[in-house]
Scaffold this motif. Structure first.
Motif, PDB file in Angstrom:
ATOM      1  N   GLY A   1     -29.235 -13.222 -34.090  1.00 44.34           N
ATOM      2  CA  GLY A   1     -28.562 -14.328 -33.440  1.00 44.34           C
ATOM      3  C   GLY A   1     -28.719 -14.180 -31.937  1.00 44.34           C
ATOM      4  O   GLY A   1     -29.353 -13.232 -31.458  1.00 44.34           O
ATOM      5  N   PRO A   2     -28.149 -15.088 -31.179  1.00 42.89           N
ATOM      6  CA  PRO A   2     -28.302 -15.032 -29.718  1.00 42.89           C
ATOM      7  C   PRO A   2     -27.867 -13.698 -29.114  1.00 42.89           C
ATOM      8  O   PRO A   2     -28.493 -13.220 -28.162  1.00 42.89           O
ATOM      9  CB  PRO A   2     -27.410 -16.182 -29.230  1.00 42.89           C
ATOM     10  CG  PRO A   2     -27.339 -17.126 -30.380  1.00 42.89           C
ATOM     11  CD  PRO A   2     -27.371 -16.272 -31.603  1.00 42.89           C
ATOM     12  N   GLN A   3     -26.808 -13.078 -29.672  1.00 40.55           N
ATOM     13  CA  GLN A   3     -26.293 -11.845 -29.081  1.00 40.55           C
ATOM     14  C   GLN A   3     -27.037 -10.601 -29.551  1.00 40.55           C
ATOM     15  O   GLN A   3     -26.990  -9.561 -28.895  1.00 40.55           O
ATOM     16  CB  GLN A   3     -24.801 -11.724 -29.385  1.00 40.55           C
ATOM     17  CG  GLN A   3     -23.966 -12.817 -28.719  1.00 40.55           C
ATOM     18  CD  GLN A   3     -22.532 -12.788 -29.181  1.00 40.55           C
ATOM     19  OE1 GLN A   3     -22.232 -12.732 -30.366  1.00 40.55           O
ATOM     20  NE2 GLN A   3     -21.604 -12.810 -28.229  1.00 40.55           N
ATOM     21  N   THR A   4     -27.706 -10.697 -30.697  1.00 44.25           N
ATOM     22  CA  THR A   4     -28.443  -9.544 -31.213  1.00 44.25           C
ATOM     23  C   THR A   4     -29.954  -9.641 -30.971  1.00 44.25           C
ATOM     24  O   THR A   4     -30.671  -8.659 -31.179  1.00 44.25           O
ATOM     25  CB  THR A   4     -28.184  -9.373 -32.728  1.00 44.25           C
ATOM     26  OG1 THR A   4     -28.470 -10.610 -33.402  1.00 44.25           O
ATOM     27  CG2 THR A   4     -26.734  -8.980 -32.979  1.00 44.25           C
ATOM     28  N   GLN A   5     -30.428 -10.783 -30.522  1.00 40.38           N
ATOM     29  CA  GLN A   5     -31.864 -10.959 -30.282  1.00 40.38           C
ATOM     30  C   GLN A   5     -32.445  -9.907 -29.349  1.00 40.38           C
ATOM     31  O   GLN A   5     -33.577  -9.438 -29.568  1.00 40.38           O
ATOM     32  CB  GLN A   5     -32.128 -12.361 -29.723  1.00 40.38           C
ATOM     33  CG  GLN A   5     -33.602 -12.711 -29.564  1.00 40.38           C
ATOM     34  CD  GLN A   5     -34.335 -12.777 -30.900  1.00 40.38           C
ATOM     35  OE1 GLN A   5     -33.890 -13.453 -31.817  1.00 40.38           O
ATOM     36  NE2 GLN A   5     -35.455 -12.055 -31.004  1.00 40.38           N
ATOM     37  N   PRO A   6     -31.711  -9.479 -28.292  1.00 42.86           N
ATOM     38  CA  PRO A   6     -32.286  -8.455 -27.403  1.00 42.86           C
ATOM     39  C   PRO A   6     -32.670  -7.166 -28.122  1.00 42.86           C
ATOM     40  O   PRO A   6     -33.629  -6.497 -27.716  1.00 42.86           O
ATOM     41  CB  PRO A   6     -31.161  -8.199 -26.389  1.00 42.86           C
ATOM     42  CG  PRO A   6     -30.404  -9.483 -26.345  1.00 42.86           C
ATOM     43  CD  PRO A   6     -30.429  -9.987 -27.761  1.00 42.86           C
ATOM     44  N   LEU A   7     -31.972  -6.823 -29.184  1.00 48.93           N
ATOM     45  CA  LEU A   7     -32.300  -5.615 -29.941  1.00 48.93           C
ATOM     46  C   LEU A   7     -33.653  -5.776 -30.640  1.00 48.93           C
ATOM     47  O   LEU A   7     -34.490  -4.854 -30.643  1.00 48.93           O
ATOM     48  CB  LEU A   7     -31.191  -5.343 -30.960  1.00 48.93           C
ATOM     49  CG  LEU A   7     -31.210  -3.996 -31.677  1.00 48.93           C
ATOM     50  CD1 LEU A   7     -31.069  -2.844 -30.690  1.00 48.93           C
ATOM     51  CD2 LEU A   7     -30.074  -3.943 -32.702  1.00 48.93           C
ATOM     52  N   PHE A   8     -33.890  -6.948 -31.189  1.00 47.73           N
ATOM     53  CA  PHE A   8     -35.166  -7.233 -31.854  1.00 47.73           C
ATOM     54  C   PHE A   8     -36.299  -7.316 -30.837  1.00 47.73           C
ATOM     55  O   PHE A   8     -37.406  -6.832 -31.093  1.00 47.73           O
ATOM     56  CB  PHE A   8     -35.056  -8.540 -32.642  1.00 47.73           C
ATOM     57  CG  PHE A   8     -34.206  -8.454 -33.878  1.00 47.73           C
ATOM     58  CD1 PHE A   8     -34.790  -8.387 -35.135  1.00 47.73           C
ATOM     59  CD2 PHE A   8     -32.825  -8.430 -33.785  1.00 47.73           C
ATOM     60  CE1 PHE A   8     -34.018  -8.304 -36.279  1.00 47.73           C
ATOM     61  CE2 PHE A   8     -32.036  -8.346 -34.919  1.00 47.73           C
ATOM     62  CZ  PHE A   8     -32.632  -8.279 -36.178  1.00 47.73           C
ATOM     63  N   ASP A   9     -36.006  -7.926 -29.705  1.00 44.64           N
ATOM     64  CA  ASP A   9     -37.031  -8.042 -28.664  1.00 44.64           C
ATOM     65  C   ASP A   9     -37.447  -6.665 -28.152  1.00 44.64           C
ATOM     66  O   ASP A   9     -38.635  -6.403 -27.940  1.00 44.64           O
ATOM     67  CB  ASP A   9     -36.496  -8.876 -27.494  1.00 44.64           C
ATOM     68  CG  ASP A   9     -36.280 -10.338 -27.866  1.00 44.64           C
ATOM     69  OD1 ASP A   9     -36.840 -10.786 -28.887  1.00 44.64           O
ATOM     70  OD2 ASP A   9     -35.528 -11.020 -27.140  1.00 44.64           O
ATOM     71  N   GLU A  10     -36.455  -5.790 -27.968  1.00 44.76           N
ATOM     72  CA  GLU A  10     -36.759  -4.446 -27.474  1.00 44.76           C
ATOM     73  C   GLU A  10     -37.546  -3.649 -28.504  1.00 44.76           C
ATOM     74  O   GLU A  10     -38.459  -2.884 -28.158  1.00 44.76           O
ATOM     75  CB  GLU A  10     -35.468  -3.721 -27.100  1.00 44.76           C
ATOM     76  CG  GLU A  10     -35.677  -2.439 -26.324  1.00 44.76           C
ATOM     77  CD  GLU A  10     -36.217  -2.651 -24.926  1.00 44.76           C
ATOM     78  OE1 GLU A  10     -36.728  -1.677 -24.330  1.00 44.76           O
ATOM     79  OE2 GLU A  10     -36.129  -3.795 -24.409  1.00 44.76           O
TER      80      GLU A  10
END
Length: 313
Positions: free
Chosen positions: A75-84
């Motif tokens: 989701g919007p708040q967890t996307q940074p984890l996937f991007d990293e």
């Protein structure tokens, strides 16, 4: 040629009730970077890694309860984890509370996912063995209301081919039940990932609760050895909102030996070089299920259930 998975367990210290998803994801990303810097291919986060362990409270406001669940992943708040993860080229296991709309109704699960090095979800598991109670218990400082806030998982114990091997997932209380590992073991599992949030007062009996650390490792080591698999157990630990949580995250070999263990009650990354072929030796010798396991004997026991017990000697 050996099949090596350089694995990390990313233990988490307490998550405060006031801590935001953004704050928590930032902590996860930092540990992911550390794991990658130490050569890891895969990092295992804990159960319900995005929020405090909310089943310790009776929550009657529906909107407040819903705020602890994820309706999409990412989701919007967890996307940074996937991007990293994609940027670094590292996979991860992540536990979280899931709110799903299925079969025409709202459903709640204690869930984990497995994400590959490209940031893609390759596996999803929903916790089967829910501990605790559906109603608040008198005299408890902290409740344990998982049965109130989740329903048992409906996916069973599957395995996935990823990271060059056969991977499996479970969550917290699942680790205490031998069938958790055996069902995956019968599918050739080579690495089981699990996160846990275990308070020291989870049974309410001091003699049992005093053995929490021992039972934590006992169950994971037995599951690893008896099913010839690596087990990576990652804790949420420390004093979280007044509740003492079990630590000692561990990476356990198919021999049952702990080869890496966390020593703190805070965010801590431990790593190990896991040779998936080590499990093959045990599956070809001691735990060769095809040669030595006798499922027919189990069937006979089930069929005799309810029969007259044998006479006493």
């Amino acid at each position: 040629m050996a099949r090596i998975v350089n694995a990390a367990a990313a233990q988490m210290g307490p998550i405060a009730k006031s801590e935001t998803r953004k704050d928590t994801v930032r902590r996860l990303v930092e540990m992911m970077r550390e794991a990658k810097a130490r050569g890891s291919d895969l990092v295992v986060f804990t159960e319900m890694a995005l929020t405090t362990f909310f089943p310790r409270w009776l929550i009657e406001d529906e909107a407040e309860l819903d705020s602890y669940y994820e309706t999409e992943m990412p989701g919007p708040q967890t996307q940074p984890l996937f991007d990293e993860a994609k940027k670094l080229g590292i996979g991860f296991y992540l536990g979280y509370a899931e709110l799903a709309h299925e079969d025409g109704r709202k459903r709640r699960f204690n869930t984990s996912i497995l994400v590959d090095r490209s940031g893609n979800i390759v596996g999803k598991y929903r916790k089967v063995h829910l501990p605790g109670h559906a109603e608040p218990q008198p005299g408890r400082t902290h409740q344990h209301l998982e049965k109130r806030y989740f329903e048992p998982g409906n996916f069973g114990f599957k395995v996935w081919r990823a990271f060059g091997g056969v991977m499996g997932m479970c969550i917290c209380n699942d680790r205490r039940w031998p069938e958790t590992y055996r069902v995956m073991g019968l599918q050739g599992v080579e690495m089981v990932m699990l996160g846990y949030n275990t308070p020291y007062d989870h049974t309410g009996h001091k003699d049992i609760d005093s053995l929490t650390q021992f039972h934590n490792h006992l169950s994971m080591q037995a599951g690893a050895y008896q099913n010839a698999t690596w087990v990576i157990g990652t804790a949420k630990c420390g004093v979280e909102e007044g509740s003492n949580m079990c630590a000692q995250s561990a990476i356990i070999a198919p021999s049952g030996e702990i080869i890496a263990q966390a020593v703190s009650l805070e965010d801590e990354v431990i790593t190990a070089r896991c040779d998936l072929d080590l499990g093959q030796r045990y599956r070809q010798t001691i735990f060769n299920f095809a040669k030595h396991r006798e499922p027919e004997a189990y069937r006979l026991i089930v069929e005799r259930k309810g029969a007259e017990p044998p006479p006493e000697a």
